[in-house]
Design an enzyme around this catalytic site. Structure first.
Site, mmCIF file in Angstrom:
data_model
loop_
_atom_site.group_PDB
_atom_site.id
_atom_site.type_symbol
_atom_site.label_atom_id
_atom_site.label_comp_id
_atom_site.label_asym_id
_atom_site.label_seq_id
_atom_site.Cartn_x
_atom_site.Cartn_y
_atom_site.Cartn_z
ATOM 1 N N GLY A 56 0.859 -1.188 0.000
ATOM 2 C CA GLY A 56 0.000 0.000 0.000
ATOM 3 C C GLY A 56 0.887 1.226 0.000
ATOM 4 N N THR A 57 0.348 2.329 -0.512
ATOM 5 C CA THR A 57 1.213 3.493 -0.656
ATOM 6 C C THR A 57 0.835 4.663 0.258
ATOM 7 O OG1 THR A 57 0.034 3.904 -2.689
ATOM 8 C CG2 THR A 57 2.168 2.873 -2.869
ATOM 9 N N THR A 58 0.177 5.717 -0.247
ATOM 10 C CA THR A 58 0.153 6.954 0.540
ATOM 11 C C THR A 58 -1.135 7.185 1.333
ATOM 12 O OG1 THR A 58 1.562 7.869 -1.162
ATOM 13 C CG2 THR A 58 0.602 9.428 0.397
ATOM 14 N N ASP A 73 -4.917 7.047 -1.115
ATOM 15 C CA ASP A 73 -5.080 6.762 -2.535
ATOM 16 C C ASP A 73 -5.520 5.306 -2.683
ATOM 17 O OD1 ASP A 73 -2.525 5.637 -1.860
ATOM 18 O OD2 ASP A 73 -2.181 5.386 -4.002
ATOM 19 N N ALA A 235 4.370 5.175 -7.248
ATOM 20 C CA ALA A 235 3.597 4.124 -6.577
ATOM 21 C C ALA A 235 2.266 4.620 -6.026
ATOM 22 C CB ALA A 235 4.426 3.514 -5.448
#
Lengths: 284, 268
Positions: A56-58, A73, A235
């Site tokens: 998972g990113t941000t 996101d 990403a």
């Protein structure tokens, strides 16, 4: 015998024995195979790196005048590949708290699931919910438990937000961050971000966000920050107008508790932000 | 090794039944009934902390009478069981029927195997997605389990309450109507705990502070259990009950156990 330890108790008797009011402690004692992030012993460090599990990113979190907002996101990546474009990484964990996750998605989702059941379990057995600090410390313990998996490359970095019903309203919105060892840090400055795009999101929030802003402004600031993160971090997923995939936004206030903002509301904000960026690509 | 005195199984079970029944009959009563919007729990309980009604899972509620420590332990065990099951499978896989059977098993086993039977009576209620799906299970001290379609009355003097409810209850009641039916039923019982100095026939009016009320609200997403207290409860009560709000006599306990454990056995 490994077989007998990998089975939850069946009759009611095992559940009736006096025990902890924590669900996690009960599961640890009676059905440890259900716990997240159990890795086999004796592996070389970071041996999970080439499994290609999604990350998972941000995630961004912002305190505002009535409480706190958390947004994320929708992208999960595996190396250079987009593993999922509509993953949800923000979870409402009880009436007044929510958690966003960055890092190894599979373990993080399991951890949040366990955390959510734990909060509800405590509330049901004790008749009162845990305090905000109690909840965030509980999560710290879970992250610490994951250290073994983290050393293999499965790092989980949650971002906890909540509304402290016992505090005065101006200071009730809270953000708590963690590191891979279970270190727990209060963010009193009123905004924070975790994940690969967090550097860009934080820079964005630093310039635009004020803790005395209202809800609408804060939701917009969150979307702007995610846009900036997606702009510079490959990403992080930007708003996907063609597929109508927008960030997940949750607000927590004293009056309403934790509420996921409706898709229509977020779509309107996203379209407005994109329209403005079409004229001024760097914002401002 | 000394041999225990012989007593017939028949006699043993009769004694245990008597002990359990006497223990339960001292307590104040609880009424559980279905209404259009779900399931309604109404208990005569002045305590704000020691509840007789509580939440087990998303669509499952629990009501009990009898010894507090015993039913509270059963309640906690039920919550653990439901949470472990919902966590290892899915939230939809936790059913009231499963829980009611587990309770019946535990109570039935304790009744024949333990030193002392549970002095409790339980009701497990589950709210369905439609009124046809609502389910009320009554589990008694000996592990007997019954599925009651409309209402369950448990506790001290249940006879007058059941009689009253048979007359007044009908399917398809709204929340306020169902509450009125339940409260009228509870008022039909004499003051429990041997405190019948005013005579058993003296009419009682129960106000907000004497009632513990909760619902399983079909319309709510996920966790359907909700307590109804304070002004919200007052507005739902029948006219004559709204004015009554007597604080309990200060010296008396307001909730929890009404008598000591096994006091039925020592009574002549």
């Amino acid at each position: 015998m490994p077989f007998s330890e990998s089975r939850p108790p069946t009759g009611l008797d095992a559940y009736l024995a006096p025990g902890p009011s924590s669900f996690t402690d009960f599961v640890t004692a009676n059905a440890p195979h259900l716990l997240p992030g159990r890795v086999p012993e004796g592996l070389a460090p970071r041996s999970g790196d080439d499994l290609g599990v999604p990350h998972g990113t941000t995630i961004v979190a912002l305190v505002f005048n009535e409480g706190v907002v958390i947004a994320g996101d929708r992208r999960a990546t595996s190396g250079n590949v987009i593993a999922q474009r509509d993953i949800e990484k923000i979870f409402i964990t009880d009436g007044y708290s929510a958690v966003g996750i960055a890092g190894s998605a599979g373990i993080a989702i399991q951890m949040v699931r366990l955390f959510t059941v734990d909060l509800e379990h405590y509330e049901k057995t004790e008749g009162v919910p845990l305090s905000l600090d109690g909840k965030s410390n509980k999560l710290a313990g879970m992250v610490a438990q994951n250290l073994g998996a983290a050393m293999q490359g499965f790092v989980v970095v949650p971002l906890f937000v909540g509304y402290d019903t016992e505090a005065e309203p101006a200071k009730a919105g809270r953000i708590v961050t963690y590191d891979a060892t279970g270190g727990r840090y209060d963010e009193w400055l009123g905004y924070h971000s975790v994940g690969s795009g967090s550097v860009f999101a934080k820079s964005s929030l630093k310039k635009i966000h004020k803790t005395d802003a209202d809800l609408a402004t804060t939701v917009r600031n969150a979307i702007e920050a995610l846009y900036d993160a997606a702009d510079d971090d490959s990403a992080t997923g930007g708003p996907d107008l063609t597929r109508r995939i927008y960030p997940v936004v949750v607000s927590i206030t004293g009056a309403e508790g934790a509420v996921r903002r409706s898709e229509e509301e977020i779509e309107a904000v996203v379209r407005d932000v994109v329209a403005r960026r079409t004229e001024h690509p760097d914002g401002g | 090794m000394t041999m225990p005195f012989y007593s017939s199984v028949d006699q043993l079970l009769r004694d245990r039944s008597e002990l359990a029944r006497k223990g339960i009959s001292r307590g104040r009563s609880v009424v559980v009934l279905t209404y259009t919007g779900g399931v309604l729990f109404v208990a005569e309980n002045r305590s704000k902390a020691l509840h007789k009604v509580s939440e087990i899972y998303d669509r499952i509620g629990f009501a009990a009478v009898g010894r507090y420590n015993e039913f509270d332990n059963l309640r906690t065990g039920g919550i653990r069981m439901a949470d472990v099951r919902g966590y290892s499978y899915d939230r939809r896989d936790v059913s009231g029927q499963m829980l009611a059977k587990a309770y019946a098993q535990a109570l039935g086993t304790a009744f024949v195997e333990q030193q002392k039977p549970y002095e409790v009576e339980l009701c497990v209620a589950e709210v369905g997605t439609t009124a046809e799906g609502d389910q009320l299970y009554r589990i008694t001290y000996d592990g007997s389990i019954t599925d009651e379609p409309q209402f369950v009355v448990m506790g001290g003097t249940t006879e007058p309450i059941s009689t009253k409810l048979k007359d007044t209850y009908q399917p398809g009641l709204e929340l306020a109507e169902a509450l009125a039916v339940a409260v009228e039923g509870l008022e039909a019982a004499a003051t429990p705990g041997g405190n019948a100095t005013n005579g058993a026939t003296a009419s009682r009016v129960l106000g907000v502070s004497a009632l513990e009320v909760a619902v399983l609200d079909r319309a709510r997403p996920r966790r359907t259990f909700r307590r109804i207290t304070g002004p919200v409860l007052r507005d739902l009560l029948p006219e004559e009950n709204r004015a009554v709000d007597d604080p309990p006599p200060s010296a008396e306990p307001v909730g929890g156990d009404d008598t000591a454990a096994g006091s039925a056995a020592t009574e002549s």
